[in-house]
Design a protein around this motif. Structure first.
Motif, short mmCIF file in Angstrom:
data_model
loop_
_atom_site.label_atom_id
_atom_site.label_comp_id
_atom_site.label_asym_id
_atom_site.label_seq_id
_atom_site.Cartn_x
_atom_site.Cartn_y
_atom_site.Cartn_z
N THR A 1 -31.90 -34.64 -1.74
CA THR A 1 -31.01 -33.49 -1.80
C THR A 1 -31.67 -32.32 -2.52
OG1 THR A 1 -29.04 -34.89 -1.78
CG2 THR A 1 -28.75 -32.66 -2.61
N GLN A 2 -32.35 -32.62 -3.62
CA GLN A 2 -33.03 -31.56 -4.37
C GLN A 2 -34.13 -30.90 -3.54
OE1 GLN A 2 -34.01 -34.09 -7.76
NE2 GLN A 2 -32.65 -32.86 -9.07
N LEU A 3 -34.91 -31.71 -2.82
CA LEU A 3 -35.97 -31.13 -1.99
C LEU A 3 -35.40 -30.29 -0.86
CD1 LEU A 3 -38.66 -33.96 -1.72
CD2 LEU A 3 -38.83 -31.78 -2.92
N ARG A 4 -34.32 -30.76 -0.25
CA ARG A 4 -33.69 -29.96 0.80
C ARG A 4 -33.14 -28.65 0.23
NH1 ARG A 4 -32.69 -32.43 5.71
NH2 ARG A 4 -33.23 -34.66 5.83
N SER A 5 -32.56 -28.72 -0.96
CA SER A 5 -32.02 -27.51 -1.59
C SER A 5 -33.14 -26.53 -1.93
CB SER A 5 -31.24 -27.89 -2.85
OG SER A 5 -30.15 -28.72 -2.56
N ASN B 1 -31.79 -44.46 -18.58
CA ASN B 1 -30.63 -43.91 -19.30
C ASN B 1 -30.57 -42.39 -19.19
OD1 ASN B 1 -29.65 -46.40 -20.19
ND2 ASN B 1 -30.91 -46.38 -22.03
N ILE B 2 -31.72 -41.75 -19.27
CA ILE B 2 -31.77 -40.29 -19.12
C ILE B 2 -31.36 -39.90 -17.70
CG2 ILE B 2 -33.25 -38.24 -19.21
CD1 ILE B 2 -35.01 -39.91 -21.21
N ALA B 3 -31.87 -40.63 -16.72
CA ALA B 3 -31.51 -40.36 -15.33
C ALA B 3 -30.00 -40.50 -15.12
CB ALA B 3 -32.27 -41.29 -14.39
N ASP B 4 -29.41 -41.53 -15.72
CA ASP B 4 -27.96 -41.73 -15.60
C ASP B 4 -27.21 -40.54 -16.19
OD1 ASP B 4 -28.28 -44.13 -14.31
OD2 ASP B 4 -27.92 -45.37 -16.09
N PHE B 5 -27.66 -40.06 -17.34
CA PHE B 5 -27.00 -38.90 -17.95
C PHE B 5 -27.03 -37.71 -17.01
CE2 PHE B 5 -27.47 -34.83 -20.10
CZ PHE B 5 -26.27 -34.78 -20.80
N ILE B 6 -28.21 -37.43 -16.43
CA ILE B 6 -28.36 -36.26 -15.58
C ILE B 6 -27.56 -36.41 -14.29
CG2 ILE B 6 -30.03 -34.96 -14.17
CD1 ILE B 6 -32.15 -35.67 -16.31
N LEU B 7 -27.72 -37.53 -13.61
CA LEU B 7 -27.16 -37.68 -12.27
C LEU B 7 -25.65 -37.86 -12.28
CD1 LEU B 7 -29.81 -39.86 -10.42
CD2 LEU B 7 -29.78 -37.41 -10.91
N HIS B 8 -25.10 -38.35 -13.38
CA HIS B 8 -23.66 -38.58 -13.44
C HIS B 8 -22.94 -37.52 -14.26
CE1 HIS B 8 -24.93 -43.04 -12.75
NE2 HIS B 8 -24.90 -42.35 -11.62
N HIS B 9 -23.65 -36.48 -14.63
CA HIS B 9 -23.02 -35.43 -15.42
C HIS B 9 -22.05 -34.64 -14.55
CE1 HIS B 9 -22.40 -32.10 -18.15
NE2 HIS B 9 -23.04 -32.79 -19.09
N PRO B 10 -20.84 -34.41 -15.02
CA PRO B 10 -19.85 -33.69 -14.20
C PRO B 10 -20.24 -32.26 -13.85
CG PRO B 10 -19.06 -33.97 -16.46
CD PRO B 10 -20.27 -34.82 -16.32
N ASN B 11 -21.19 -31.69 -14.60
CA ASN B 11 -21.62 -30.32 -14.33
C ASN B 11 -22.88 -30.23 -13.47
OD1 ASN B 11 -19.49 -29.21 -15.72
ND2 ASN B 11 -20.62 -28.94 -17.63
N LEU B 12 -23.34 -31.37 -12.93
CA LEU B 12 -24.47 -31.30 -11.99
C LEU B 12 -23.94 -30.82 -10.64
CD1 LEU B 12 -27.51 -31.86 -11.51
CD2 LEU B 12 -26.83 -34.12 -10.65
N PRO B 13 -24.43 -29.69 -10.13
CA PRO B 13 -23.88 -29.14 -8.88
C PRO B 13 -24.15 -30.03 -7.67
CG PRO B 13 -25.12 -27.47 -10.09
CD PRO B 13 -25.42 -28.80 -10.73
N GLU B 14 -23.46 -29.74 -6.61
CA GLU B 14 -23.56 -30.54 -5.39
C GLU B 14 -24.96 -30.51 -4.80
OE1 GLU B 14 -21.34 -30.92 -1.01
OE2 GLU B 14 -20.52 -29.62 -2.57
N ASP B 15 -25.66 -29.38 -4.94
CA ASP B 15 -27.02 -29.30 -4.40
C ASP B 15 -28.05 -29.92 -5.35
OD1 ASP B 15 -27.40 -27.41 -6.41
OD2 ASP B 15 -27.92 -25.76 -5.05
N LYS B 16 -27.60 -30.42 -6.50
CA LYS B 16 -28.41 -31.17 -7.47
C LYS B 16 -29.46 -30.31 -8.18
CE LYS B 16 -26.05 -34.73 -6.13
NZ LYS B 16 -24.84 -35.12 -6.90
N ILE B 17 -29.35 -29.00 -8.08
CA ILE B 17 -30.20 -28.10 -8.87
C ILE B 17 -29.38 -27.67 -10.08
CG2 ILE B 17 -31.63 -26.03 -8.88
CD1 ILE B 17 -32.46 -28.29 -6.87
#
Length: 405
Positions: free
Chosen positions: A343-347, A279-295
């Motif tokens: 994506t996070q590791l690449r960023s 549930n926490i992961a869903d909140f983070i990953l689907h948040h509209p303010n999570l940038p494209e590079d996932k940082i």
């Protein structure tokens, strides 16, 4: 000999960066190898820079780019020794092992710490990794003492380990418990198994259960601080100290929660911890303010998004947690988590976040945020960002090697 090792590692990093295709075409395994080589060279420079200051450990840099250090009592003291142990695990050399031992022993006196909850960070990131990789009973005994110290902070009426004692927090809250404290439960779960004593796991699981009940909003974002009435054991306040506001989602706090419940599922097999982590992961990953590079931005609700500071420490922490969580969920979710982690590791491994050798105070990552409301450690390297970045790379490297088998 030291300079020869640095030169070789630098040449290795340059070789990877010069011979690979453009970054978005470069295999992740090569990016990880390149980044671990750079991290090793950078960390050896850091270790060498403090060789004549045996009571100091890396913390951050100041506004002039100069290294800021701490003593063993500051909560981040165990992270640099942990970085060295992970790098030694990746490429075992006597030089890395000698420095890892050196810096680990600098933290040993914190095994007696009873005035804050961070003894888990201090001791398990350093001595925990040391014991895992060497089997030396010296390290095991230190963890035992530290675990006994940590459980003195447990209040059975409340069911949680108290986080802070010191001012100004002691004037604001009766019994503050912060979401960060989930991270210190790993040492207790380990100790319960290692020493066949359920006292430690009882404390850890009580703390995790009460935190699950009281720290989370309906959308599974977490408050930073929940304070309890010391007589009734009931919640007295729900606040956020290091985020934008009491109702905002402080990014690193969400990372502590994700990592903490993922770890608690690993240690206990309790499905409610796994569900909470998902549930926490869903909140983070689907948040509209999570940038494209996932940082993430330092707070998901920062008012100046998209110009708000990014927090590489939160990105690295979330990345490491997602890689582990991917092992415990169905294939579709596993693939989603791993795709974000990649994506996070690449960023983080790109020039946008990863420092050049000899720069950035010899820290690996740039652009982390410590305590923005307090105006401290904003847009700087932080030792725990490096720790979770290196841990994430080691976890992903293992996963990639298993896939190739």
């Amino acid at each position: 000999m030291f300079q020869q090792i640095i030169s070789f590692l630098l040449l290795l990093a340059v070789f990877f960066s010069c011979t690979a295709p453009k970054q978005n075409e470069q295999p992740l395994s090569e990016i990880i190898d390149e980044s671990l080589a750079l991290a090793t060279a950078q960390s050896l420079l850091m270790a060498e820079s403090l060789k004549d200051q045996p009571d100091r450990l890396p913390q951050t840099i100041d506004k002039d780019g100069k290294l800021v250090t701490c003593n063993s009592a500051w909560w981040v003291s165990g992270f640099f020794p942990g970085v060295l142990w992970y790098l030694y695990e990746n490429k075992p050399t006597e030089t890395l092992k000698d420095w890892a031992v050196n810096y680990t022993l600098r933290v040993e006196d914190q095994k007696y710490t009873t005035d804050n909850h961070d003894v888990g960070f201090m001791i398990f990131c350093s001595f925990g990794n040391a014991y895992r990789l060497t089997g030396d009973t010296l390290y095991r005994n230190v963890i035992h003492t530290a675990s006994n110290s940590l459980i003195t902070r447990f209040n059975p009426t409340i069911g949680c380990i108290r986080s802070w004692d010191y001012a100004p927090w002691s004037a604001k809250w009766q019994y503050p418990v912060i979401i960060d404290n989930m991270m210190n439960l790993e040492m207790l779960e380990w100790a319960s198994k290692a020493f066949s004593d359920t006292t430690y796991s009882h404390v850890a699981e009580s703390h995790a259960n009460i935190t699950l009940k009281n720290h989370f909003r309906d959308d599974f974002s977490s408050y930073h601080v929940v304070s309890y009435d010391t007589i009734s054991g009931k919640v007295e306040k729900k606040n956020t100290a290091q985020g934008y506001s009491d109702d905002s989602a402080w990014a690193r706090g969400q990372g502590w929660a994700l990592y903490g419940y993922t770890m608690m599922y690993r240690e206990t097999g309790n499905e409610k911890y796994l569900k909470q982590a998902e549930n926490i992961a869903d909140f983070i990953l689907h948040h509209p303010n999570l940038p494209e590079d996932k940082i993430p931005y330092w707070d998901f609700d920062a008012p100046d998004i998209p110009n708000a500071n990014r927090d590489a420490s939160a990105g690295a922490l979330i990345c490491s947690a997602l890689i582990e969580l991917s092992d415990y969920v169905p294939e579709a979710k596993s693939n989603e988590y791993l795709a974000v982690a990649e994506t996070q590791l690449r960023s983080l491994s790109s020039p946008a976040y990863r420092a050049n050798l000899g720069e950035n105070g010899n820290f690996i990552l740039k652009h982390s945020v410590g305590h923005k409301p307090n105006g401290t450690e904003v847009d700087v390297p932080l030792t725990y960002a490096d720790y979770y970045y290196v841990e994430a790379m080691m976890r992903m490297k293992k996963k990639l090697s298993e896939h190739d088998e």
